[in-house]
Design an enzyme around this catalytic site. Structure first.
Site, PDB file in Angstrom:
ATOM      1  N   GLN A   6       0.808  -1.211   0.000  1.00  0.00           N
ATOM      2  CA  GLN A   6       0.000   0.000   0.000  1.00  0.00           C
ATOM      3  C   GLN A   6       0.849   1.272   0.000  1.00  0.00           C
ATOM      4  OE1 GLN A   6      -2.825  -0.240   3.252  1.00  0.00           O
ATOM      5  NE2 GLN A   6      -3.499  -2.278   2.640  1.00  0.00           N
TER       6      GLN A   6
ATOM      7  N   HIS B 167      -1.347   0.247   5.592  1.00  0.00           N
ATOM      8  CA  HIS B 167      -1.952   1.234   6.499  1.00  0.00           C
ATOM      9  C   HIS B 167      -1.022   2.400   6.830  1.00  0.00           C
ATOM     10  CE1 HIS B 167      -5.269  -1.662   8.187  1.00  0.00           C
ATOM     11  NE2 HIS B 167      -5.153  -1.705   6.862  1.00  0.00           N
TER      12      HIS B 167
ATOM     13  N   GLU C  74     -15.681   4.102   8.614  1.00  0.00           N
ATOM     14  CA  GLU C  74     -16.189   5.207   9.414  1.00  0.00           C
ATOM     15  C   GLU C  74     -16.032   6.563   8.732  1.00  0.00           C
ATOM     16  OE1 GLU C  74     -14.873   3.230  13.740  1.00  0.00           O
ATOM     17  OE2 GLU C  74     -14.059   5.177  13.100  1.00  0.00           O
TER      18      GLU C  74
ATOM     19  N   TYR D 297     -10.854   7.630  19.393  1.00  0.00           N
ATOM     20  CA  TYR D 297     -11.834   7.075  18.473  1.00  0.00           C
ATOM     21  C   TYR D 297     -11.941   5.551  18.546  1.00  0.00           C
ATOM     22  CZ  TYR D 297     -12.822  11.721  16.989  1.00  0.00           C
ATOM     23  OH  TYR D 297     -13.245  13.028  17.001  1.00  0.00           O
TER      24      TYR D 297
ATOM     25  N   TYR E 197     -10.036  -9.399  10.975  1.00  0.00           N
ATOM     26  CA  TYR E 197     -10.071 -10.410   9.926  1.00  0.00           C
ATOM     27  C   TYR E 197      -9.670 -11.768  10.501  1.00  0.00           C
ATOM     28  CZ  TYR E 197     -10.604  -6.819   6.339  1.00  0.00           C
ATOM     29  OH  TYR E 197     -11.081  -5.799   5.562  1.00  0.00           O
TER      30      TYR E 197
END
Length: 381
Positions: A89, A154, A245, A255, A266
């Protein structure tokens, strides 16, 4: 990388809107109130921003920054971009102009890199020199996430300047879960920085022993962040297994991730209990304003403020990747509810932005292997 230009074309569609109950299925709205013009395509595009004269800066995942004409018919590669680690990513991510760009020509970039301990997301800035061979001069890395860890996921890396003149920067949890609650780590946090990358004064958690840059915490993978006209900071993040979200980011709030989420871990993740408690009143965590189950895998975030679509003024637009399409969230003040979901020919949407003309510009993530198109949305005739 290829710099192939696409062919311009347009299609006009009729309007019909439908709201989605929460959590609800991600059913597409019946029709689209806009026409779609395909401007060009890019190799794995990630983000874009507009210059004052209508031209665009576009990032490509593998590490290219492109200066694109306002009509998207020509482009130049911008030299001076830092080297990136584009595995997984990772890559060259967000691009944002300094609020005083017209005076200082300063451009901010986020990107992933390898370093001591593994990999992480970094923030750099440089001065754009225009011309036949555009380049970034005096490029400096002004902030690095801490700590750098192993893995390729991430990173987050979204950037937004606030009405206070400060720079807000998202650091993902890097698929490590617990750093999102670690007060010393910047992972899983929204940060508030000065424009030189130093922690801004007045961050509310610094006096409690947190890293001085932290503005909010308990986040997962925040791939969109933007301020509305009233100064509210909206942020979206990918939940774990579902539970994506949209959050109203408030100073010093927790949060919840990975202690609370409307999704679960997962099956293959290295945690004993795959279940995560849902957000509930009184749990001490800030709950999302809107959430999606099943997941949409949100990417990009824009608060609309233009004149072409006055009915959407103040609404949030988000790209959907797992459920491919364009998402509109109906925002009233600090309240939000699901609005529309439009299937964009089955394409994953990586980025959405507003142009100087009030049109909505959409970058596809990838289609046909690596090419992602740039779309311009204007009202249906």
């Amino acid at each position: 990388m290829r710099l192939t230009l696409g062919f311009a074309l347009a299609s006009t569609m009729l309007m019909a809107c439908s709201s989605q109950a929460q959590p609800g299925p991600n059913q597409p709205s019946a029709a689209k109130p806009f026409q779609v013009q395909v401007l060009t395509d890019f190799d794995k595009p990630w983000a874009m921003t507009f210059l004052p004269d209508g031209r665009m800066l576009v990032t490509q995942k593998e590490g290219q920054l492109l200066l694109v004409s306002a009509d998207a018919k020509s482009r130049s590669s911008v030299a001076g971009v830092p080297a990136v680690d584009s595995a997984g990513q990772g890559g060259l991510m967000d691009v944002v102009l300094h609020p005083q760009f017209a005076q200082n020509r300063m451009v901010y970039l986020s990107f992933s890199e390898a370093g001591e301990g593994g990999k992480g997301v970094a923030l750099a800035r440089g001065t754009l020199t225009d011309g036949v061979s555009p380049r970034l001069d005096n490029v400096q890395v002004i902030f690095r996430a801490t700590p750098y860890v192993q893995g390729n996921g991430h990173y987050a890396g979204r950037i937004a300047f606030g009405p206070d003149g400060k720079l807000y920067f998202t650091n993902g949890d890097r698929q490590k879960f617990t750093p999102a609650q670690d007060p010393k780590a910047t992972l899983g946090k929204v940060l508030r920085l000065n424009d030189d990358g130093t922690p801004a004064a007045g961050n509310p958690l610094a006096a409690k022993g947190f890293h001085p840059a932290i503005w909010s915490y308990g986040h997962r993978n925040q791939l969109g962040i933007a301020f509305d006209a009233k100064g509210n900071l909206w942020q979206q993040e990918m939940g774990p297994r579902h539970g994506d979200e949209l959050n109203l980011v408030l100073a010093g709030r927790n949060y919840g991730y990975p202690l609370a989420s409307n999704g679960d871990h997962y099956p293959n993740e290295p945690v004993a209990d795959k279940n995560i408690p849902d957000h509930r009143p009184g749990d001490g965590f800030e709950a999302p304003k809107v959430w999606w189950n099943p997941a949409i895998s949100p990417a990009g975030l824009m608060v609309y403020s233009g004149k072409l679509f006055p009915q959407w003024n103040g609404d949030v637009f988000i790209g959907g990747m797992n459920t491919p399409g364009l998402v509109r969230v109906d925002v009233t003040g600090t309240n939000a509810e699901k609005g529309d979901f439009w299937d964009m020919e089955g394409a994953r949407i990586r980025e959405v932005d507003q142009g100087p003309d009030g049109a909505i510009y959409v970058l596809e993530d990838e289609r046909n292997s690596s090419q992602g198109r740039l779309l311009k949305l204007t009202p249906a005739r």
